[in-house]
Design a protein around this motif. Sequence first.
Motif, PDB file in Angstrom:
ATOM      1  N   SER A  49       1.199  37.197 -15.759  1.00 40.87           N
ATOM      2  CA  SER A  49       1.652  36.099 -15.095  1.00 40.87           C
ATOM      3  C   SER A  49       3.080  36.325 -14.428  1.00 40.87           C
ATOM      4  N   THR A  51       4.739  34.619 -12.694  1.00 42.58           N
ATOM      5  CA  THR A  51       5.597  33.205 -12.535  1.00 42.58           C
ATOM      6  C   THR A  51       6.226  33.018 -13.797  1.00 42.58           C
ATOM      7  N   ALA A  55      10.439  33.776 -15.094  1.00 37.12           N
ATOM      8  CA  ALA A  55      11.024  32.597 -15.517  1.00 37.12           C
ATOM      9  C   ALA A  55      11.658  32.970 -16.824  1.00 37.12           C
ATOM     10  N   LYS A 102       2.819  30.295 -21.784  1.00 33.21           N
ATOM     11  CA  LYS A 102       2.012  31.228 -20.871  1.00 33.21           C
ATOM     12  C   LYS A 102       0.773  31.579 -21.960  1.00 33.21           C
TER      13      LYS A 102
END
Length: 363
Positions: A49, A51, A55, A102
């Motif tokens: 991922s 995103t 982060a 996650k």
Amino acid sequence: MAKQEIADKEMLAYLRFRTPEENQVTIFFMVFILIDFIGFFPYLIGPFSITFFVAALVPAIVMNVWMIAYVFAPYKLEAGTDLLVGAISIVSAYHYWLGSEKLLYINMGIQGNSAFILGLLLLLLFITFFYYYTRYQIRIGKYKRKRQHPHHQSGISMLGSLAIIIAITQVENLIATTEVMEIFFMIGLLCLISIFTLFLIGNYHHYRFTKTNHDIVRKVYPDFGKRKKERKIHHHYSFAVIKNDKLTDEEMITITDELGEFINVFPVKKETMEDFDEEGLLDVFPGEVSESLCIVVMRGNQENLAEEVKKMVRTKRWKYFFKGIPEKEYEKVEDRVLFDPRNAVFQSGDLSEVRGFLLSKIG
């Protein structure tokens, strides 16, 4: 600041500093293991991922840049050591929380905001709890920095740690597990590691103390925050309390209370005349040893002590490989180096004279 505040357990807990060399190595491995390795481990499992990865990457880059700067200048940046360790604590906990999210949202495909909000609330709750818990521990004098002995860990404990790591990676091969069980196991493991790392948040309190009490810190550690080439070798003092008959606890408390504010003094040693090398003391002060009570002040050197500890470790580490070098071996070295009567620089049976001598040396 009043004398009682200087001698207070809380003050003594704050005034325990490790050397820049110890901090240099410790901080490097903390960032490398807690943030760079464990913090990004969840992203190696299952779907990727971008995103969640970004982060996690942004604060990790900040911490690595900060760590590199500190590793190259541990003396100059010494004043910010506790702030950096506190930040490592927070960022590590953040990474483990984000990694858990996650695993839930990407690996398991959970929908909705409930898991995210609940996880965030738990993270904030843990941070708040450990912040005030470590503050309380410092106030009662129990949040202490212990001496760092690089070879004190036993071979059994090192081999055991390695075995645990290997076993965790082989869990799915040893027992029948589902993907969901493995994910929850990983999340639980991240939570346990978070609890361990959040204990380090107590370093924030040490940082605040050094910032607001810089004059006290500089009095105790005159070279604090200076470059290595600007630092001088400062002598510390150990003192032995020796008496012909038994030294009562009340007498010992009175002496340590009177001399407790001198943090450049090594720990007090309670002795009797039979245990102490009186002849060695007479070589330094011929005919001057007090007959009833005598406080002997000896000048020591941290570098000499560190060198003697290294020599002891080289000769003892294989003998004690499987159980670790006992603390008593380090204490023997300290007794030999710090309480050598040949290094005596002052002796008196009058406590006020001893105070006056120490004041003249740190004034």
